[in-house]
Write a protein that holds these residues in place. Structure first.
Motif, PDB file in Angstrom:
ATOM      1  N   LEU A  69      -4.651   2.006   7.155  1.00  0.00           N
ATOM      2  CA  LEU A  69      -4.532   2.424   5.839  1.00  0.00           C
ATOM      3  C   LEU A  69      -4.586   3.720   5.783  1.00  0.00           C
ATOM      4  O   LEU A  69      -3.736   4.631   4.819  1.00  0.00           O
ATOM      5  CB  LEU A  69      -5.574   1.798   5.050  1.00  0.00           C
ATOM      6  CG  LEU A  69      -6.007   0.288   4.896  1.00  0.00           C
ATOM      7  CD1 LEU A  69      -6.993  -0.335   3.953  1.00  0.00           C
ATOM      8  CD2 LEU A  69      -4.487  -0.340   4.261  1.00  0.00           C
ATOM      9  N   ILE A  70      -5.194   4.450   6.596  1.00  0.00           N
ATOM     10  CA  ILE A  70      -5.340   5.979   6.527  1.00  0.00           C
ATOM     11  C   ILE A  70      -3.580   6.464   7.190  1.00  0.00           C
ATOM     12  O   ILE A  70      -3.072   7.337   6.535  1.00  0.00           O
ATOM     13  CB  ILE A  70      -6.485   6.413   7.544  1.00  0.00           C
ATOM     14  CG1 ILE A  70      -7.753   6.433   7.170  1.00  0.00           C
ATOM     15  CG2 ILE A  70      -5.902   7.826   8.117  1.00  0.00           C
ATOM     16  CD1 ILE A  70      -8.659   6.583   7.873  1.00  0.00           C
TER      17      ILE A  70
ATOM     18  N   GLU B  40      -4.892  -5.262   5.485  1.00  0.00           N
ATOM     19  CA  GLU B  40      -5.505  -4.468   4.240  1.00  0.00           C
ATOM     20  C   GLU B  40      -6.874  -4.208   4.497  1.00  0.00           C
ATOM     21  O   GLU B  40      -7.449  -3.331   3.603  1.00  0.00           O
ATOM     22  CB  GLU B  40      -5.260  -5.341   3.188  1.00  0.00           C
ATOM     23  CG  GLU B  40      -6.011  -6.660   3.093  1.00  0.00           C
ATOM     24  CD  GLU B  40      -5.693  -7.510   1.614  1.00  0.00           C
ATOM     25  OE1 GLU B  40      -4.829  -7.118   0.906  1.00  0.00           O
ATOM     26  OE2 GLU B  40      -6.213  -8.824   1.644  1.00  0.00           O
ATOM     27  N   ASP B  41      -7.408  -4.646   5.413  1.00  0.00           N
ATOM     28  CA  ASP B  41      -8.818  -4.140   5.902  1.00  0.00           C
ATOM     29  C   ASP B  41      -8.999  -3.367   6.913  1.00  0.00           C
ATOM     30  O   ASP B  41      -9.925  -3.023   7.606  1.00  0.00           O
ATOM     31  CB  ASP B  41      -9.798  -5.587   6.056  1.00  0.00           C
ATOM     32  CG  ASP B  41      -9.697  -6.187   4.809  1.00  0.00           C
ATOM     33  OD1 ASP B  41      -9.886  -5.823   3.675  1.00  0.00           O
ATOM     34  OD2 ASP B  41     -10.008  -7.407   4.804  1.00  0.00           O
ATOM     35  N   ASP B  42      -7.724  -3.052   7.526  1.00  0.00           N
ATOM     36  CA  ASP B  42      -7.779  -2.414   8.550  1.00  0.00           C
ATOM     37  C   ASP B  42      -7.834  -0.625   8.096  1.00  0.00           C
ATOM     38  O   ASP B  42      -6.683  -0.065   7.994  1.00  0.00           O
ATOM     39  CB  ASP B  42      -6.529  -2.415   9.573  1.00  0.00           C
ATOM     40  CG  ASP B  42      -6.370  -1.689  10.804  1.00  0.00           C
ATOM     41  OD1 ASP B  42      -7.023  -0.746  10.843  1.00  0.00           O
ATOM     42  OD2 ASP B  42      -5.418  -2.243  11.846  1.00  0.00           O
ATOM     43  N   ASN B  43      -8.866   0.085   8.393  1.00  0.00           N
ATOM     44  CA  ASN B  43      -9.064   1.540   7.802  1.00  0.00           C
ATOM     45  C   ASN B  43      -8.100   2.420   8.415  1.00  0.00           C
ATOM     46  O   ASN B  43      -7.435   3.238   7.986  1.00  0.00           O
ATOM     47  CB  ASN B  43     -10.587   1.899   8.035  1.00  0.00           C
ATOM     48  CG  ASN B  43     -11.219   1.188   6.647  1.00  0.00           C
ATOM     49  OD1 ASN B  43     -10.850   0.752   5.770  1.00  0.00           O
ATOM     50  ND2 ASN B  43     -12.429   0.683   7.198  1.00  0.00           N
ATOM     51  N   ALA B  44      -8.101   2.155   9.981  1.00  0.00           N
ATOM     52  CA  ALA B  44      -7.221   3.125  10.500  1.00  0.00           C
ATOM     53  C   ALA B  44      -5.588   2.874  10.082  1.00  0.00           C
ATOM     54  O   ALA B  44      -4.865   3.935   9.789  1.00  0.00           O
ATOM     55  CB  ALA B  44      -7.072   2.912  12.064  1.00  0.00           C
TER      56      ALA B  44
ATOM     57  N   SER C   2      -0.858  -2.291  12.203  1.00  0.00           N
ATOM     58  CA  SER C   2      -2.272  -2.723  12.448  1.00  0.00           C
ATOM     59  C   SER C   2      -1.903  -3.864  13.506  1.00  0.00           C
ATOM     60  O   SER C   2      -1.110  -4.693  13.262  1.00  0.00           O
ATOM     61  CB  SER C   2      -2.624  -3.642  11.149  1.00  0.00           C
ATOM     62  OG  SER C   2      -3.823  -4.182  11.038  1.00  0.00           O
TER      63      SER C   2
ATOM     64  N   LYS D 216       0.576  -1.174  -0.044  1.00  0.00           N
ATOM     65  CA  LYS D 216      -0.045  -0.107   0.170  1.00  0.00           C
ATOM     66  C   LYS D 216       0.867   1.197   0.050  1.00  0.00           C
ATOM     67  O   LYS D 216       0.705   2.222  -0.586  1.00  0.00           O
ATOM     68  CB  LYS D 216      -1.023   0.116   1.248  1.00  0.00           C
ATOM     69  CG  LYS D 216      -1.875  -1.050   1.153  1.00  0.00           C
ATOM     70  CD  LYS D 216      -2.958  -0.933   0.328  1.00  0.00           C
ATOM     71  CE  LYS D 216      -4.127  -2.025   0.302  1.00  0.00           C
ATOM     72  NZ  LYS D 216      -5.019  -2.016  -1.052  1.00  0.00           N
TER      73      LYS D 216
ATOM     74  N   LYS E 204      -1.013   6.308   4.321  1.00  0.00           N
ATOM     75  CA  LYS E 204      -1.271   7.390   3.518  1.00  0.00           C
ATOM     76  C   LYS E 204      -0.456   8.856   4.317  1.00  0.00           C
ATOM     77  O   LYS E 204       0.050   9.450   3.397  1.00  0.00           O
ATOM     78  CB  LYS E 204      -2.780   7.976   3.171  1.00  0.00           C
ATOM     79  CG  LYS E 204      -3.421   6.910   2.173  1.00  0.00           C
ATOM     80  CD  LYS E 204      -5.143   7.317   1.994  1.00  0.00           C
ATOM     81  CE  LYS E 204      -5.625   6.217   1.316  1.00  0.00           C
ATOM     82  NZ  LYS E 204      -7.133   6.236   1.013  1.00  0.00           N
TER      83      LYS E 204
END
Length: 182
Positions: A170-171, A164-168, A155, A22, A174
């Motif tokens: 992934l933010i 890959e499904d952990d929104n925090a 994560s 990512k 970025k």
């Protein structure tokens, strides 16, 4: 811009790698990934060659990694958490940074590494203490002249939710890219 990514995961398609992927999707410039479990890099054997010489007595893949460390702008260390620490294989590679410590400590010379930014990405199932692993890797980064280190990121509930499904997480990836791309 050049980024060195040290991947401490044994799993080629695991949670740590998914977060690395990512990040590399949105990272500017070139990057090089060293996979600790699949590289030809041995741990330091404390031969003390670097106490009096510039470099390391061991001739393996670390030789080219030293060059990349010295010229890159960013360092990323990513690892699963084992017993509240990064993996042993990642620490094996980091033990080879001893040459930079001894350059200062025993030879009285300044580091040949330009200042750089860094980040630490950790992954765990939920029962470890990521802060301990973060502090270990942060200390190691400081020895290779990483002067600006991003906050603890990762994560930490991968037994229940993949990275890959952990929104925090992934933010945060970025945010890391923005930090490193500056």
């Amino acid at each position: 811009m050049k980024t060195l990514i040290l991947n401490g995961s044994p799993r080629k398609n695991g949670d740590t790698v998914s977060l690395i992927n990512k990040l590399t999707d949105i990272l500017d410039g070139e990057y090089k990934i060293i996979n600790a479990y699949y590289s030809n890099i041995s741990p330091c054997i404390d031969c003390r060659y670097c106490w009096c010489n510039n470099g390391c007595s061991m001739d393996d893949e670390m030789s080219e990694t030293y060059d990349y460390i010295e010229e890159c702008d960013n360092i990323v260390m990513a690892s699963p958490i084992y017993f509240s620490q990064p993996t042993g294989k990642l620490l094996d590679i980091c033990s080879r940074f001893q040459r930079y410590y001894t350059l200062r400590q025993f030879q009285g010379k300044t580091s040949e590494i330009k200042p750089k930014k860094g980040t630490i990405i950790l992954v765990g199932g939920g029962d470890g203490q990521p802060e301990s692993a973060y502090l270990t890797l942060k200390t190691i980064m400081q020895h290779i002249n990483v002067t600006d280190i991003f906050r603890l990121t990762g994560s930490f509930n991968t037994n229940n939710v993949s990275a890959e499904d952990d929104n925090a997480a992934l933010i945060e990836i970025k945010e890391i890219a923005k930090f490193l791309n500056k």
